[in-house]
Design a protein around this motif. Structure first.
Motif, mmCIF file in Angstrom:
data_model
loop_
_atom_site.group_PDB
_atom_site.id
_atom_site.type_symbol
_atom_site.label_atom_id
_atom_site.label_comp_id
_atom_site.label_asym_id
_atom_site.label_seq_id
_atom_site.Cartn_x
_atom_site.Cartn_y
_atom_site.Cartn_z
ATOM 1 N N ARG A 132 0.988 -2.978 3.393
ATOM 2 C CA ARG A 132 1.710 -1.896 3.736
ATOM 3 C C ARG A 132 2.579 -1.358 2.414
ATOM 4 O O ARG A 132 2.623 -0.257 1.963
ATOM 5 C CB ARG A 132 2.495 -1.902 5.010
ATOM 6 C CG ARG A 132 3.417 -0.836 5.302
ATOM 7 C CD ARG A 132 3.918 -1.104 6.673
ATOM 8 N NE ARG A 132 5.240 -0.305 6.823
ATOM 9 C CZ ARG A 132 6.478 -0.544 6.509
ATOM 10 N NH1 ARG A 132 6.559 -1.841 5.981
ATOM 11 N NH2 ARG A 132 7.610 -0.057 6.765
ATOM 12 N N LYS A 133 3.230 -2.503 1.875
ATOM 13 C CA LYS A 133 4.184 -2.166 0.782
ATOM 14 C C LYS A 133 3.346 -1.267 -0.220
ATOM 15 O O LYS A 133 3.664 -0.664 -1.092
ATOM 16 C CB LYS A 133 4.723 -3.493 0.330
ATOM 17 C CG LYS A 133 5.883 -3.958 1.386
ATOM 18 C CD LYS A 133 6.283 -5.486 0.832
ATOM 19 C CE LYS A 133 7.238 -6.191 1.624
ATOM 20 N NZ LYS A 133 7.730 -7.382 1.258
ATOM 21 N N VAL A 136 2.531 1.997 0.297
ATOM 22 C CA VAL A 136 3.393 3.209 -0.099
ATOM 23 C C VAL A 136 3.608 3.368 -1.641
ATOM 24 O O VAL A 136 3.877 4.327 -1.889
ATOM 25 C CB VAL A 136 4.801 2.530 0.511
ATOM 26 C CG1 VAL A 136 5.877 3.220 0.178
ATOM 27 C CG2 VAL A 136 4.695 2.253 2.175
ATOM 28 N N THR A 140 2.992 6.812 -3.809
ATOM 29 C CA THR A 140 3.923 7.184 -4.354
ATOM 30 C C THR A 140 3.528 7.658 -5.805
ATOM 31 O O THR A 140 3.844 8.817 -6.565
ATOM 32 C CB THR A 140 5.145 6.630 -4.241
ATOM 33 O OG1 THR A 140 5.271 6.443 -2.786
ATOM 34 C CG2 THR A 140 6.066 7.218 -5.052
ATOM 35 N N ALA A 247 2.426 8.492 1.750
ATOM 36 C CA ALA A 247 3.451 7.212 1.610
ATOM 37 C C ALA A 247 4.556 7.201 2.404
ATOM 38 O O ALA A 247 4.866 6.073 2.904
ATOM 39 C CB ALA A 247 3.945 7.549 -0.094
ATOM 40 N N LEU A 248 4.751 8.569 2.938
ATOM 41 C CA LEU A 248 5.974 8.594 3.919
ATOM 42 C C LEU A 248 5.348 8.118 5.364
ATOM 43 O O LEU A 248 6.274 7.382 6.127
ATOM 44 C CB LEU A 248 6.553 9.930 4.134
ATOM 45 C CG LEU A 248 7.334 10.467 2.776
ATOM 46 C CD1 LEU A 248 7.583 12.084 2.884
ATOM 47 C CD2 LEU A 248 8.545 9.954 2.581
ATOM 48 N N LYS A 251 5.491 4.334 5.260
ATOM 49 C CA LYS A 251 6.568 3.683 4.997
ATOM 50 C C LYS A 251 7.353 3.737 6.545
ATOM 51 O O LYS A 251 8.216 2.604 6.954
ATOM 52 C CB LYS A 251 7.455 4.615 4.163
ATOM 53 C CG LYS A 251 8.925 4.126 4.092
ATOM 54 C CD LYS A 251 8.921 2.676 3.439
ATOM 55 C CE LYS A 251 10.564 2.329 3.024
ATOM 56 N NZ LYS A 251 10.600 0.892 2.674
ATOM 57 N N PHE A 252 7.012 4.868 7.256
ATOM 58 C CA PHE A 252 8.043 4.914 8.533
ATOM 59 C C PHE A 252 7.337 4.869 9.768
ATOM 60 O O PHE A 252 7.981 4.892 10.903
ATOM 61 C CB PHE A 252 8.862 6.363 8.252
ATOM 62 C CG PHE A 252 9.782 6.438 7.209
ATOM 63 C CD1 PHE A 252 11.008 5.431 7.087
ATOM 64 C CD2 PHE A 252 9.505 7.054 6.149
ATOM 65 C CE1 PHE A 252 11.828 5.800 6.260
ATOM 66 C CE2 PHE A 252 10.355 7.257 5.206
ATOM 67 C CZ PHE A 252 11.655 6.748 5.171
ATOM 68 N N GLU A 256 2.840 -3.788 9.339
ATOM 69 C CA GLU A 256 2.265 -4.686 8.341
ATOM 70 C C GLU A 256 0.748 -5.089 9.130
ATOM 71 O O GLU A 256 0.691 -5.155 10.245
ATOM 72 C CB GLU A 256 2.915 -5.853 7.736
ATOM 73 C CG GLU A 256 2.169 -6.818 6.916
ATOM 74 C CD GLU A 256 1.547 -5.850 5.506
ATOM 75 O OE1 GLU A 256 0.446 -5.569 5.708
ATOM 76 O OE2 GLU A 256 2.254 -5.842 4.765
#
Length: 533
Positions: A132-133, A136, A140, A247-248, A251-252, A256
């Motif tokens: 997940r990281k 993002v 971006t 990406a948003l 992130k939200f 994971e």
């Protein structure tokens, strides 16, 4: 009950299977299943210790997976938009940036060079730090630098920004499919990954539609200071929006991967994800989340790590060594050849479709009308020929039958068979593009190539995650997509160098490579509905 039925049913806690029962259809043992067992806790209670596949089954299938499909699909579409947008802006941007055919070849190759660099690096980081990281961050990078490219007044700066944008694209493509597959029960994995792959078509259609709507419009032409902001620059900005919004969303909205969390020993976090999946999937059904523990990897990653640049480099290259280790070596060599052949053929031809169709505007075949073109004659670019973008949109739309076919047939036919057949038919369609003599025939064969070749990509998207274990899944896909980027770079440079002087060479080379890839794919093991390890 037949032997096949027994192998494919989900395991329940306490089941034990002989690893020989996991033979693939062609006799190869793909992966072994680790059976669960019952543990006695200190208080005397009995709790189930589940493997990953059993926990996924317990979480059910429903709303969570459809939401996951939409978010991951939008990210996949954003990558398609960012890659393919260059092909649509070539007919007009070549005038504003004073580009020769060789320059256009470098421009289309630049994003693939970035993807080659980013694919393995991001894939390695995803296997070490989490899917997940990385998604993002890579999305971006893709969106930000893709948008900044619209402001570049010089070719070299535009080239650089497209390269950096490609680094972001290179990370998100392999990681999206690893991440998505690790939420899927194995009996639905093939169809769901095929559904995810169809969003590439959606991105293709979106890019073609935006090009058709925006680039020919004179109202999109204005000045920002001294920069002449042509309509194709606005098109570039719009193409960056899907990546930034994706990406948003990651992130939200999304957690994971539970498979990754189990591999790094984070049992509580993995159970929390399974609980979230269960609650969304069983919403309104009145069911209670079952209590269980997980069989996680007892060795935490990163507990003892050597320091120094050399040690970091060795750790970074270790996955490649493991990919080509004894038990994975043969399939890895085959995958390397297939990725090279299909990427050279698909991207080498696809990125030049709008330019080739502009050359047949007055009839004839693309190669018959090839001629030396000067970048200084702006009158050949304006007014923009709308028909070029309409044809690009039609070709993009022709992906739909191939995507529907793979969703319906992937789990029953298998990815290997679909890959072999689609590559061979694609090879034939490209050869016929060279032979035909009219614009209409060229358009029809281009649509056939588009609709059939997408089946091969969808099959690779299913095969890739199933051929490698969790600790190598993103790294292997990143490496092979990196190989594909090298091939795409070479394909675009070859087209750029030869499209004016000897168009037949790259077209026939594409046909030959696609045929080679189809024949080599016969050597892959069958992975239909196998377990992820």
């Amino acid at each position: 009950m037949s032997r096949d039925t027994e192998v494919r049913r989900p395991l329940l806690a306490g089941d034990h299977l002989d690893p020989r029962e996991l033979e693939s259809d062609d006799g190869d043992v793909v992966f072994e299943r680790r059976s669960s067992h019952i543990t006695h806790e200190a208080g005397g209670s009995r709790s189930k210790r589940l493997t990953y596949e059993e926990a996924v089954e317990q979480a059910g299938f429903g709303l969570f997976h459809w939401l996951l499909l939409v978010v991951c699909g939008w990210a996949n579409a954003s990558d398609a938009v960012e890659i393919l947008c260059v092909s649509f802006l070539l007919p007009t941007a070549r005038c504003d940036l004073l580009l020769s055919s060789s320059d256009m070849g470098l421009l289309t190759a630049s994003i693939f060079l970035g993807m080659m660099v980013g694919g393995y690096v991001w894939g390695y980081l995803a296997d070490q730090r989490g899917r997940r990281k990385v998604l993002v961050l890579s999305l971006t990078v893709n969106g930000v630098f893709g948008a900044l490219a619209s402001l570049a007044p010089w070719f070299w700066l535009f080239l650089l920004l497209r390269f950096i944008s490609g680094i972001g694209v290179g990370g998100s493509i392999p990681v999206i499919f690893s991440y998505f597959s690790e939420f899927m029960p194995r009996v639905r994995r093939g169809a769901m990954i095929s559904a995810l792959a169809t969003f590439w078509m959606a991105g293709n259609i979106l890019a073609a539609g935006l090009a058709w709507l925006v680039i020919p419009r004179t109202w999109a032409h204005f000045y920002i200071g001294w920069l002449d902001f042509q309509s194709w620059r606005l098109f570039v900005v719009l193409c960056s929006v899907p990546s930034l919004t994706s990406a948003l969303f990651f992130k939200f909205l999304l957690p994971e991967s539970p498979k990754f969390l189990m591999e790094v020993g984070q049992e509580k976090e993995a159970i929390h994800v399974f609980r979230l999946m269960f609650e969304l999937n069983m919403k309104g059904k009145g069911k209670t989340f079952p209590e269980f523990s997980l069989r996680t990897n007892s060795k935490q990653r990163g507990e003892v790590e050597q320091t120094g640049i050399w040690c970091a480099l060795k750790r970074g290259l270790m996955p490649i060594k493991q990919i080509f280790s004894s038990h994975l070596k043969s399939r890895s060599i085959v995958m390397l050849i297939i990725f090279y052949c299909i990427a050279f053929g698909y991207y080498g031809l696809w990125m030049w479709f709008p330019e080739l169709f502009e050359r047949v505007e007055d009839g004839g075949s693309p190669c018959a009308n090839a001629s030396i073109r000067s970048p200084l004659h702006n009158q050949s670019c304006y007014p923009v020929k709308t028909a070029v973008y309409m044809e690009g949109f039609i070709i993009a739309l022709s992906n739909l039958p191939g995507n529907i076919f793979t969703i319906l047939m992937m789990d029953s036919i298998g990815a290997k068979a679909l890959l072999v057949c689609s590559l061979m038919v694609s090879s034939l369609s490209v050869f016929l593009i060279y032979v035909v003599q009219t614009k209409a025939q060229s358009l029809i064969l281009s649509c056939i190539f588009s609709g059939v070749s997408v089946i091969a990509w969808n099959a690779l998207d299913v095969l890739g995650p199933e051929l490698y274990p969790t600790q190598l899944r993103s790294s292997s896909l990143g490496f092979f997509t990196g190989v594909g980027r090298v091939a795409a770079i070479m394909g675009n440079i070859v087209f750029g160098k030869l499209v004016d002087s000897n168009c037949a060479v790259p077209v026939l080379l594409v046909s030959g490579l696609l045929l080679t890839g189809g024949l080599v794919a016969l050597l892959l093991p069958q992975t239909k509905q196998t377990e992820l390890t």
